[in-house]
Enzyme design. Sequence first.
Site, PDB file in Angstrom:
ATOM      1  N   LYS A  66       0.845  -1.189   0.000  1.00  0.00           N
ATOM      2  CA  LYS A  66       0.000   0.000   0.000  1.00  0.00           C
ATOM      3  C   LYS A  66       0.884   1.244   0.000  1.00  0.00           C
ATOM      4  CE  LYS A  66      -3.844   2.290   2.273  1.00  0.00           C
ATOM      5  NZ  LYS A  66      -3.269   3.638   2.014  1.00  0.00           N
ATOM      6  N   ASP A  68       1.533   5.410   0.139  1.00  0.00           N
ATOM      7  CA  ASP A  68       0.994   6.538   0.907  1.00  0.00           C
ATOM      8  C   ASP A  68       1.278   7.822   0.140  1.00  0.00           C
ATOM      9  OD1 ASP A  68      -0.150   8.023   2.879  1.00  0.00           O
ATOM     10  OD2 ASP A  68       1.490   7.834   4.313  1.00  0.00           O
ATOM     11  N   GLU A 208       2.847   1.208   5.425  1.00  0.00           N
ATOM     12  CA  GLU A 208       1.494   1.543   5.871  1.00  0.00           C
ATOM     13  C   GLU A 208       0.586   0.326   5.908  1.00  0.00           C
ATOM     14  OE1 GLU A 208      -2.062   4.797   5.015  1.00  0.00           O
ATOM     15  OE2 GLU A 208      -0.509   4.474   3.526  1.00  0.00           O
TER      16      GLU A 208
END
Length: 348
Positions: A66, A68, A208
Site C-alpha cells: 500500500k 501513501d 502503511e
Amino acid sequence: MSKPPRTPSKPLLGEADAPIRSRPRRRRDPAQPNLPFEPMPARIEPCLALLKARTPKGDDWVFEIKWDGYRLALHIAPTGVRILTRGGHDWTSRFPAIERAAKELPVATAILDGEAVVLDERGRSDFGLLQQSLGGRGGKKRSSAALFMTFDLLYFDGHDLRGSELSMRRHLLEDLVPAEGQGDIRLSGEIDADGDQLLASACQHGLEGIIAKRRDSPYRSGRLGDWVKIKCIQSDSFVIVGYERSTVARAGIGRLLLAARKGKELVYVGGVGTGFNERNAYELREMLDGLITSMPAASVDRKRAIFVKPKLIAEIEYRAWTDDGKLRHASYKGLREVQDNAAVYEIA
C-alpha cells in the site's frame, strides 16, 4: 539544466523475507482476444479499496504494497499527457517529471491508475515528504521528487480494459512498464505470499499496509470490495473543527480538535497534539487563524477550544478507538488537498 539521475530505491522487503518475491514478468499471450476500438474516456472514477481488519484468504487474491501518496490517473494521448487527481482536477503541471516519463512510454493512448509518492531513504512512501515537495497544502510547487507507482491499466491503444479481468490488465501493464524500472514511472509489483505473512513483514518494515485484489475482477469505480486494504497503523481523514493554544508547542498549537461524519453531522472524535514539525505547524496556524469562528461545527466539551470553520481536512494516524469514540495515540500526518477528494471518516 538536466535533471540528475535518480538513485535506485532500496527494496522494501529485505533478504530476511526471502519467501516473499515479486511476481515474475510474463510473456504476452498470443491467444489474447482482439478487443473492439472504443473512445478514450475523459475521466474514470477510481476503484477504491475497502478497509478490512484481516487479510482475505484464497488463491483468487493477489497482494501489493500500500502506497501513501496522492491517487492519480495518468492519461496519455497524441494530444498530450494529463495527470488527474481522484477528484478530477488537472495536476499535470504539478508533476513535470511524471509527465515527461509518460511521453516516453511506448504507447499511443492509455490510462494508467496509480499513486504519486515520494520515497524516503529506505524506499518507503512518505506522505509528508510528498506534501513538502508540492509546497504544502494549497502550495503551487512543481514536484521533481515524486514518482508514479502504477498498479492498473484502464485503457490501452484504443481499447477500454475496465471490463477485463485484473490478471489481463496487469499482463498488459507489465509489458508497458518494466518491472525492474527505476524511472519516474514504476510498476507496483504483485507479490506472491501468504497475506498474513506479507502484512507482518510490511508492518515490520514500517510500511502503511498492503492491498489485496481479486484476480478475476473487472475495474469497477467506487468502494465495492474487489480491492481491500489492510493497514499496519490506522490512518484516516478528519475535519479540523478547532484547536487549543499552547505557550510551549510549535506555532502555539497545543492540540487540534477533530471531527468525523455521522450522517449529515460532524461528531467530535478527540484531538491530536503530536506529529507537527517547524514548517507545517506555522503554516497550519496561519490557516487556522484565518478560519476562527464563534460557531462550533461540532459539539466539543473543551473549555479552551478555539473553533474554526470546517474547511481543513487532516490525515491522522492512530492506534485504536476508545470506548467513548475518541482516537487513541493520534499523530498528525498533514493536510489533505481539496482536489484530492479525500473521504472524511464516517461513523456508522
